[in-house]
Scaffold this active site. Sequence first.
Site, mmCIF file in Angstrom:
data_model
loop_
_atom_site.group_PDB
_atom_site.id
_atom_site.type_symbol
_atom_site.label_atom_id
_atom_site.label_comp_id
_atom_site.label_asym_id
_atom_site.label_seq_id
_atom_site.Cartn_x
_atom_site.Cartn_y
_atom_site.Cartn_z
ATOM 1 N N TYR A 1 0.914 -1.130 -0.035
ATOM 2 C CA TYR A 1 0.031 -0.065 0.136
ATOM 3 C C TYR A 1 0.812 1.196 -0.042
ATOM 4 O O TYR A 1 0.637 2.014 0.981
ATOM 5 C CB TYR A 1 -0.863 -0.167 1.269
ATOM 6 C CG TYR A 1 -1.957 -1.173 1.208
ATOM 7 C CD1 TYR A 1 -3.005 -1.061 0.229
ATOM 8 C CD2 TYR A 1 -1.789 -2.327 1.908
ATOM 9 C CE1 TYR A 1 -3.966 -2.085 0.543
ATOM 10 C CE2 TYR A 1 -2.570 -3.396 1.814
ATOM 11 C CZ TYR A 1 -3.616 -3.420 1.196
ATOM 12 O OH TYR A 1 -4.675 -4.321 1.295
ATOM 13 N N TYR B 1 -11.843 -7.677 7.104
ATOM 14 C CA TYR B 1 -10.767 -7.804 6.134
ATOM 15 C C TYR B 1 -10.269 -9.342 5.793
ATOM 16 O O TYR B 1 -10.233 -10.119 6.773
ATOM 17 C CB TYR B 1 -9.434 -6.977 6.738
ATOM 18 C CG TYR B 1 -8.286 -7.225 5.711
ATOM 19 C CD1 TYR B 1 -8.339 -6.407 4.822
ATOM 20 C CD2 TYR B 1 -7.275 -8.265 6.012
ATOM 21 C CE1 TYR B 1 -7.173 -6.585 3.739
ATOM 22 C CE2 TYR B 1 -6.248 -8.340 5.020
ATOM 23 C CZ TYR B 1 -6.206 -7.610 4.024
ATOM 24 O OH TYR B 1 -5.154 -7.927 2.994
ATOM 25 N N ASP C 1 -12.407 -16.856 9.119
ATOM 26 C CA ASP C 1 -11.015 -16.626 8.694
ATOM 27 C C ASP C 1 -10.076 -16.334 9.880
ATOM 28 O O ASP C 1 -10.583 -14.963 10.558
ATOM 29 C CB ASP C 1 -10.955 -15.184 7.688
ATOM 30 C CG ASP C 1 -10.034 -14.662 7.553
ATOM 31 O OD1 ASP C 1 -8.957 -14.958 8.101
ATOM 32 O OD2 ASP C 1 -9.619 -13.784 6.453
ATOM 33 N N LYS D 1 -0.868 -16.663 8.251
ATOM 34 C CA LYS D 1 0.012 -16.036 9.005
ATOM 35 C C LYS D 1 1.155 -16.602 9.980
ATOM 36 O O LYS D 1 1.977 -17.056 9.626
ATOM 37 C CB LYS D 1 -0.804 -14.945 9.815
ATOM 38 C CG LYS D 1 -1.161 -13.969 8.651
ATOM 39 C CD LYS D 1 -1.952 -12.430 9.258
ATOM 40 C CE LYS D 1 -1.582 -11.487 8.226
ATOM 41 N NZ LYS D 1 -3.010 -11.049 7.791
#
Length: 425
Positions: free
Chosen positions: A17, A144, A245, A274
């Site tokens: 980003y 997200y 998630d 992760k």
Amino acid sequence: MDAQDLEFDRRHLWHPYTSMVDPLPSYPVHAAQGVELELTDGRKLVDGMASWWCAIHGYGVPELNKAITDQLSRMSHVMFGGITHQPAVDLGRQLVKMTPEALNKVFLADSGSVSVEVALKMAIQYQQSIGTPRHRFVALSRGYHGDTTGAMSVCDPVGGMHSLFNGYLPENLFLPEPPQGFDTPLDAEYLQQCHRVLAAHQDELAALIVEPVVQGAGGMRFYNPEYLRHFRQWCDEFGILLIFDEIATGFGRTGKLFALEHANVVPDILCLGKAITGGYMTLAATMTTTSVAETISRGAAGVFMHGPTFMGNPLACAVANASLNLLEASHWQTKVRAIETQLRAELLPLKRLENVQDVRVLGAIGVVQCTETVDVKALQKRFVELGVWIRPFREVIYIMPPYVISPLQLSRLSSSIKEVLLRGV
Ligand SMILES: *Cc1c(COP(=O)(O)O)cnc(C)c1O
């Protein structure tokens, strides 16, 4: 790394980003050991980010180094089509054992976003197979789920990237975000509102996808785990699959091995990522039930239609196995609880400051929400001067350190946050 290298980086390398015209500075890290990142100029920073939730055991972990070098001496990669290997089988066994009993089919994906794509595709193929094709998803506002197309389409519709990619993204449905607060009592009106939306759209909805208990990159919000029970009930009522998630929350971060344990709710599909390799390599997993897996396999295609090149990468599986073994042997619950207690003691008092909107702590996650959007560039610079690595976003300064952080190192993180809030940057 010299000035020329940094200049090359600035001109040629995209960072997450960032602008290619006016990028925020990147700090050159030369090595990482324990809970510290070492900059090329020799300065050491206490790591408050665990490299975005991943490095739960810290850096340069002997057990993980050994696992990956041992595996390297045998093979770093072979295709997974028509071939299997010990690291993948061992990891599959571990994941099936660690997660709720019903989740016993494992798809190894190469990143969190891909594991979300896989979950969405599983739901579509499942609904097709039972003869009621449904092609939309429902998700929570402020959620997200990743940066690939399908994942983006279930991220928060406002804070996410919907307007930017309007016309390209599938148009999914959103429930309002659950009221903020792990201990906040259930809101009956909220429940009714969600139920109405699901009832009205049930015939088009393949699955509901949520981050259980902690909404991460969408604003570091916590919500009452009891909402998960209602999500489960409604999904059963309307024939909608439930996807959790847990890419950020999995492997102990919230104080439970998986956040779903706060409510003892089992989803139809679970995404993990992760921390799965302890932050050593990219790897993720999508787990599902026998029923979903077999239904898909009896459908029109006869197979599940996904198979990445690096599926089940042996190096990543080997280091994941070592990381999960280490987690089990490491008294992580005691450590996470100690971090939680210390964060409560050190961060909650900051609530009184006038530039602070809210402070919340859950497991090894500490969040200070400011009243205004922070100046990331200036704040980051100040944090580096204070000897810590903390990267805020929007109006949120948050930390989720490696579980092996010492009380002294943790105090360093909280006192640095206090310092910038009190005295500015
Ligand atoms: C980070 C994250 C993802 C995406 O994972 P990547 O490995 O970055 O693709 C998806 N969902 C959640 C909840 C995440 O925190």
